[in-house]
Design a protein around this motif. Structure first.
Motif, PDB file in Angstrom:
ATOM      1  N   TYR A   4      46.694 -19.446  -9.379  1.00 35.03           N
ATOM      2  CA  TYR A   4      46.365 -19.425 -10.809  1.00 35.03           C
ATOM      3  C   TYR A   4      44.932 -18.968 -11.064  1.00 35.03           C
ATOM      4  O   TYR A   4      44.617 -18.416 -12.128  1.00 35.03           O
ATOM      5  N   LYS A   5      44.049 -19.168 -10.096  1.00 33.13           N
ATOM      6  CA  LYS A   5      42.628 -18.848 -10.301  1.00 33.13           C
ATOM      7  C   LYS A   5      42.414 -17.360 -10.532  1.00 33.13           C
ATOM      8  O   LYS A   5      41.524 -16.955 -11.278  1.00 33.13           O
ATOM      9  N   ALA A   6      43.231 -16.524  -9.915  1.00 32.49           N
ATOM     10  CA  ALA A   6      43.090 -15.074 -10.073  1.00 32.49           C
ATOM     11  C   ALA A   6      43.521 -14.608 -11.462  1.00 32.49           C
ATOM     12  O   ALA A   6      43.110 -13.540 -11.918  1.00 32.49           O
ATOM     13  N   GLU A   9      48.469 -19.036 -22.431  1.00 33.84           N
ATOM     14  CA  GLU A   9      47.313 -18.312 -22.963  1.00 33.84           C
ATOM     15  C   GLU A   9      46.224 -18.141 -21.903  1.00 33.84           C
ATOM     16  O   GLU A   9      45.530 -17.125 -21.859  1.00 33.84           O
ATOM     17  N   ALA A  10      46.074 -19.140 -21.040  1.00 32.12           N
ATOM     18  CA  ALA A  10      45.027 -19.089 -20.015  1.00 32.12           C
ATOM     19  C   ALA A  10      45.398 -18.180 -18.851  1.00 32.12           C
ATOM     20  O   ALA A  10      44.518 -17.673 -18.152  1.00 32.12           O
ATOM     21  N   LEU A  11      46.703 -17.959 -18.646  1.00 26.54           N
ATOM     22  CA  LEU A  11      47.152 -17.260 -17.430  1.00 26.54           C
ATOM     23  C   LEU A  11      47.897 -15.960 -17.702  1.00 26.54           C
ATOM     24  O   LEU A  11      48.360 -15.309 -16.768  1.00 26.54           O
ATOM     25  N   VAL A  21      55.957 -10.019 -26.253  1.00 25.88           N
ATOM     26  CA  VAL A  21      56.226 -10.756 -25.032  1.00 25.88           C
ATOM     27  C   VAL A  21      55.965  -9.891 -23.811  1.00 25.88           C
ATOM     28  O   VAL A  21      56.433 -10.159 -22.735  1.00 25.88           O
ATOM     29  N   SER A  22      55.250  -8.776 -24.025  1.00 26.13           N
ATOM     30  CA  SER A  22      54.799  -8.000 -22.881  1.00 26.13           C
ATOM     31  C   SER A  22      53.674  -8.758 -22.169  1.00 26.13           C
ATOM     32  O   SER A  22      53.267  -8.387 -21.088  1.00 26.13           O
ATOM     33  N   GLU A  23      53.179  -9.827 -22.815  1.00 21.79           N
ATOM     34  CA  GLU A  23      52.210 -10.709 -22.174  1.00 21.79           C
ATOM     35  C   GLU A  23      52.975 -11.766 -21.390  1.00 21.79           C
ATOM     36  O   GLU A  23      53.630 -12.623 -21.973  1.00 21.79           O
ATOM     37  N   THR A  24      52.914 -11.670 -20.054  1.00 23.63           N
ATOM     38  CA  THR A  24      53.681 -12.572 -19.213  1.00 23.63           C
ATOM     39  C   THR A  24      52.756 -13.500 -18.440  1.00 23.63           C
ATOM     40  O   THR A  24      51.575 -13.212 -18.246  1.00 23.63           O
ATOM     41  N   SER A  25      53.313 -14.617 -18.026  1.00 24.32           N
ATOM     42  CA  SER A  25      52.567 -15.594 -17.230  1.00 24.32           C
ATOM     43  C   SER A  25      53.571 -16.371 -16.393  1.00 24.32           C
ATOM     44  O   SER A  25      54.785 -16.198 -16.540  1.00 24.32           O
ATOM     45  N   ILE A  26      53.073 -17.252 -15.547  1.00 22.15           N
ATOM     46  CA  ILE A  26      53.968 -18.119 -14.772  1.00 22.15           C
ATOM     47  C   ILE A  26      54.844 -18.953 -15.714  1.00 22.15           C
ATOM     48  O   ILE A  26      55.993 -19.268 -15.400  1.00 22.15           O
ATOM     49  N   PRO A  49      58.254 -24.128  -8.245  1.00 22.74           N
ATOM     50  CA  PRO A  49      57.473 -22.881  -8.336  1.00 22.74           C
ATOM     51  C   PRO A  49      56.153 -23.066  -9.076  1.00 22.74           C
ATOM     52  O   PRO A  49      55.158 -22.418  -8.748  1.00 22.74           O
ATOM     53  N   LEU A  50      56.133 -23.939 -10.084  1.00 26.17           N
ATOM     54  CA  LEU A  50      54.901 -24.210 -10.827  1.00 26.17           C
ATOM     55  C   LEU A  50      53.911 -24.958  -9.938  1.00 26.17           C
ATOM     56  O   LEU A  50      52.710 -24.662  -9.924  1.00 26.17           O
ATOM     57  N   VAL A  51      54.424 -25.930  -9.173  1.00 24.19           N
ATOM     58  CA  VAL A  51      53.583 -26.685  -8.243  1.00 24.19           C
ATOM     59  C   VAL A  51      52.965 -25.749  -7.209  1.00 24.19           C
ATOM     60  O   VAL A  51      51.753 -25.789  -6.953  1.00 24.19           O
ATOM     61  N   GLU A  52      53.784 -24.877  -6.636  1.00 21.20           N
ATOM     62  CA  GLU A  52      53.291 -23.955  -5.608  1.00 21.20           C
ATOM     63  C   GLU A  52      52.227 -23.013  -6.183  1.00 21.20           C
ATOM     64  O   GLU A  52      51.214 -22.715  -5.531  1.00 21.20           O
ATOM     65  N   TYR A  53      52.441 -22.559  -7.405  1.00 23.80           N
ATOM     66  CA  TYR A  53      51.508 -21.628  -8.056  1.00 23.80           C
ATOM     67  C   TYR A  53      50.132 -22.255  -8.225  1.00 23.80           C
ATOM     68  O   TYR A  53      49.108 -21.605  -7.995  1.00 23.80           O
ATOM     69  N   PHE A  54      50.101 -23.528  -8.598  1.00 20.67           N
ATOM     70  CA  PHE A  54      48.811 -24.192  -8.828  1.00 20.67           C
ATOM     71  C   PHE A  54      48.198 -24.715  -7.529  1.00 20.67           C
ATOM     72  O   PHE A  54      46.995 -24.562  -7.301  1.00 20.67           O
TER      73      PHE A  54
END
Length: 332
Positions: free
Chosen positions: A45-47, A112-114, A133-138, A35-40
């Motif tokens: 990830y750019k959005a 932090e970046a995403l 933890v309301s801040e979520t990311s991949i 899933p991480l590979v597919e995301y990048f």
């Protein structure tokens, strides 16, 4: 005998920039998370990128693309390393660093970046440190789990629960020549007594009291990472534990350490291992990773990639163990 040096497309070795084997091993393991590979690789990830700290995530995405989609058998992680070194000078080319510390750093940087903020704050998931933890990311979606520490005052028997998020669980190693991963898990999740300087303040007794504390998993992540604490302080010197730890390649059951209220019937399979050979500060890191398509295991030693049989995945040098919900690598 089957040839073990065959390399499928989409695998690339990483050039060692000096003393960067710790980085190369971690990067290969992260490139083994579908899933991480597919995301990048899809560019999703750019959005999500934040301009103020998106340089590291952009460099990570470019490196992953070079490793998995490029035409080269060996890729240089120079650009990604230089971006990270600017923010964390500790990770220089010239000195050996700890792979677990690097892993935590990379996961934090990518988060932090995403990250994106959710309008609805979930009180039960507030970190012990006070962070939201309301801040979520991949990263949190794939790797973040939740522990709950039940702390019981031994005077009034009042119990309070303190939640804490984790991305890597650091497991103590029992003092013996051989043990199992389950032994390490039992050590981590066993009940501890807090006395003397470790007493807790009891709001009911209105004073510090002895207490017992016991942790349980209230949310098991899709990908769970175990850090085997092979380096420990003995007096004022740090030493390496060479304990041979037996770990399962499949059917890892976390139910004994999980809250029955939150536990889902899921078992875990191993998909990557980071090994550390040699002594403290002068050792060498390598990685074993399971290919998500072929299901074959490969050894990554910087620029060198070798296919290995399943029987070689169990070693006495394992330092980090990466497990995933078994369904991800099922054969049907």
């Amino acid at each position: 005998m089957e040839e073990m040096n065959s390399q499928p497309p989409g695998l690339a070795g990483l050039k060692n920039l000096g003393n960067t084997c710790y980085m190369n091993a971690i990067l290969q393991c992260l490139c083994s998370v579908p899933p991480l590979v597919e995301y990048f690789l899809s560019g999703k990830y750019k959005a999500a990128l934040h301009n103020e700290n998106g340089e590291s995530a952009t460099a990570f995405g470019c490196l992953m693309s070079d490793m998995l989609l490029g035409e080269f058998d060996i890729v240089s992680p120079e650009v990604f390393h230089s971006v990270l070194e600017k923010r964390y000078p500790t990770f220089s080319k010239s000195s050996q660093q700890d792979a677990q510390e690097f892993l935590v750093c990379v996961l934090n940087e990518l988060h932090e970046a995403l990250k994106k903020s959710s309008k609805r704050r979930c009180i039960t998931k507030a970190k012990a440190s006070g962070g939201s933890v309301s801040e979520t990311s991949i990263i949190t979606q794939l790797f973040e789990g939740q522990l709950s520490y039940a702390i019981t005052c031994l005077e009034c028997k009042t119990t309070i629960d303190r939640p804490e998020s984790f991305t890597v669980l650091s497991l103590p190693i029992p003092s013996k020549s051989m043990c199992s991963l389950q032994d390490c898990l039992k050590c981590f999740f066993q009940q501890d007594t807090l006395t003397w300087n470790n007493q807790i303040y009891c709001s009911w007794c209105r004073t510090k009291q002895d207490a017992v504390v016991k942790a349980t998993i209230t949310k098991a992540p899709q990908f769970i990472i175990f850090h085997l604490k092979r380096f420990e302080w003995q007096g004022n010197r740090k030493r390496k534990l060479s304990t041979d730890i037996c770990y399962p390649l499949s059917n890892l059951d976390l139910s004994p350490y999980s809250s029955p209220l939150f536990y889902k019937d899921a078992e875990y399979s191993l998909y990557a291992v980071v090994n550390h050979t040699g002594i403290l500060n002068k050792g060498h890191y390598t990685a074993f990773c399971k290919h998500s398509v072929t299901k074959n295991w490969y050894s990554f030693d910087d620029s060198q990639i070798t296919r290995i049989p399943n029987s070689s995945v169990q070693t006495d040098t394992a330092y980090l163990l990466f497990y995933t919900c078994q369904d991800l690598f099922c054969t049907h």
